[in-house]
Structures are given as C-alpha cells and as structure tokens.
Design a protein around this motif. Structure first.
Motif, PDB file in Angstrom:
ATOM      1  N   LEU A 155     -77.750 -80.685  38.441  1.00 39.25           N
ATOM      2  CA  LEU A 155     -77.546 -81.360  39.721  1.00 39.25           C
ATOM      3  C   LEU A 155     -78.845 -81.969  40.241  1.00 39.25           C
ATOM      4  N   ALA A 156     -79.987 -81.401  39.849  1.00 33.40           N
ATOM      5  CA  ALA A 156     -81.267 -82.030  40.179  1.00 33.40           C
ATOM      6  C   ALA A 156     -81.443 -83.330  39.402  1.00 33.40           C
ATOM      7  N   GLU A 157     -80.971 -83.348  38.157  1.00 34.05           N
ATOM      8  CA  GLU A 157     -81.021 -84.587  37.371  1.00 34.05           C
ATOM      9  C   GLU A 157     -80.102 -85.641  37.986  1.00 34.05           C
ATOM     10  N   PHE A 158     -78.923 -85.227  38.409  1.00 35.30           N
ATOM     11  CA  PHE A 158     -77.999 -86.143  39.081  1.00 35.30           C
ATOM     12  C   PHE A 158     -78.630 -86.683  40.365  1.00 35.30           C
ATOM     13  N   TYR A 159     -79.266 -85.821  41.127  1.00 36.73           N
ATOM     14  CA  TYR A 159     -79.944 -86.240  42.362  1.00 36.73           C
ATOM     15  C   TYR A 159     -81.087 -87.209  42.061  1.00 36.73           C
TER      16      TYR A 159
END
Length: 296
Positions: A155-159
């Motif tokens: 989810l950090a990569e998505f962000y």
C-alpha cells in the motif's frame, strides 16, 4: 473509490489531534441516496457482448477481450459469479491477461481465499510490474489476511505512485494502524497537511485526521453532490471508511451499521462496497453467515 475523488481545512496542533477522532455517537446524522439500479446501458452492453461472443470468427485475443469486457459489466451490476466466470474464460483464451488476474484476485480476497488471491496478484504484477491497482488489491488482501507488514509495503507502493490521492492515504493508514496506531495517525496527519486539496475524498481524510466531524461531512456531501449517482457513490465510500474509523475506536456495533449503509448504495464496482460485505462477514456472529450471503 472505483478501481480504477473537499474542502481545504486548516490543520490543528492541539494535543487532542494525537489520537484518532472518536467513533460516531448515536446522534450521528444519516444521509441516504436512492440505491443505484441496473442501467439500460449496462443491460444493452451485456446483450451486445453476448452477441459478439457467439461469433465463430473471433481469434483468442478477441474472445479474451470480449469476455473481459463482459466480466467488467457483470461486476458493475453486481453479478460477481458471472463476472468471475468470464474473467476465468478470458484467462483461458489469453493466459497473460494481467487485468483478469487482478479481478480474480479481488474475488478470491472477498472469499477469504487469501493464498490463492496472493498468487493471482503476483501473476498480474509479473505480467505488468507497474500495475498500481494490483499493488492496492494485493495490499488489501494482505491486510485482511493478517500480514500487516507486507500489506504496508504494497500500500506504500500504491501511495507512492500518486500521493495526492486521498484514498491511497486512507488505505495506507488502515494498514499502518495494524502495526503502530499512534505512528500511523501521525503519518496520516502529516500526509493530510502536505497533500490535501479540493478533491472530494480529502473530506473523508479530514474526518480521520480530526479536522472535520461526521455530521459536518454528511451535510456537505448532500449539498455538494450533483445528482443521485454521485451522492450514492460518495456515501458508499464515506460510510465504509466511517465504519473503519468506528472499528479503530472499538465500536463494532456502529461499524456494522455503517457497513450496511455502504452496501445500501448498490455501487457494486467500488471496492468500498465489495469489502463492506467482507467486513460484515468478519464481524457476524457465528451462524449469521447465511443471512450475509443473502445480502450479497
């Protein structure tokens, strides 16, 4: 937030903002939209795609695309079993169809078949390494599967791909909260202060960050929505995240009511709608599963 979002509010440095805003009380207002109905355009699209698929002149690539397109329409109108069948057919015709793997992974997550879901998302990302919504959906699967550190990583990569998107901020916060609630809330406030804009979804982040009350939000959403569809979509999102906020505060009864309000919108193709049903299944007392299956 479809798979595929508002007011600039002043920050506050008071000590009260070091913890999430309290869960909604019994005095919280409720705003409802007329539940969305299957549109004439969707029915027509299903008929047209069915006719095209009956042709014997199609090659594998064309059949895969048509199965995928029909699967998307089935998903949009809430016929998820039919959609999953078509996505599986698309993969049979074209085994390198990353988007179809992504949809299959979402359905497996909804069924709590997490290991199989991870495999589907892994396949999507092997075929399309920059497919950011596969990172979102794998991160959500890891979140529900109890693998919090890996969920935060995805989810950090998505962000990172779009830090100005408020929904990316919310999902990252939910995952980080499983590891360190205080740190997660501080990061939520930091991201809100750095990035908030006139995009609608930042209203929801403002509620999480303690900058706006839920009643104020609901008054704003009703006034700002242009039509019933927009109101239904915004309420589908908002009620889901308000339920997650109630959960963070330990108020599961309030969360259940909000998840049901999210489902009542009938915005079937929003991730908030599909995961509201999963949340209710996770919260249901033993023996209530059949009722929840009927609701879905």
């Amino acid at each position: 937030m479809n798979a595929l979002f508002v007011i600039t509010l002043a920050g506050c440095s008071s000590q009260a903002n070091l913890t999430p805003a309290p869960a909604p009380t019994s005095g919280t207002e409720v705003v409802l939209a007329t539940p969305l109905q299957v549109s004439y355009q969707s029915e027509l699209a299903l008929a047209r795609l069915g006719q095209l698929l009956s042709s014997s002149d199609l090659n594998n690539e064309q059949r895969a695309e048509l199965f995928y397109e029909r699967g998307v329409v089935f998903d949009r109108v809430g016929l998820r079993t039919m959609a999953r069948i078509d996505f599986t057919r698309a993969l049979r015709e074209r085994p390198d169809f990353a988007e179809a793997y992504n949809f299959i992974g979402v359905y497996l997550t909804e069924q709590q078949s997490f290991d199989e879901a991870y495999d589907a998302f892994d396949s999507a990302l092997e075929l399309m390494p920059d497919y950011d919504y596969a990172y979102l959906n794998r991160g959500i699967a890891l979140y529900y599967g109890g693998r919090s550190k890996l969920a935060v990583k995805d989810l950090a990569e998505f962000y990172r791909h779009k830090p100005e998107d408020p929904y990316r901020v919310l999902w990252l916060y939910l995952a980080e909260s499983q590891l360190d609630p205080k740190m997660a809330f501080q990061e939520l406030q930091r991201r809100y202060n750095q990035r908030h804009s006139e995009e609608w979804g930042w209203h929801i982040v403002a509620v999480f960050a303690g900058q706006q009350g839920i009643n104020q939000f609901l008054q704003t959403v009703e006034q700002a929505s242009r039509d019933n569809r927009e109101l239904a979509e915004r309420l589908c999102e908002a009620y889901f995240y308000f339920a997650k906020l109630a959960q963070l505060q330990g108020d599961d009864d309030k969360a259940v009511n909000y998840f049901k309000l999210s489902l009542a919108s009938n915005v079937y193709d929003f991730i908030e709608h599909r995961y509201a049903l999963l949340e209710l299944q996770l919260l249901a007392p033993q023996g209530d599963d059949a009722a929840l299956d009927d609701a879905g």
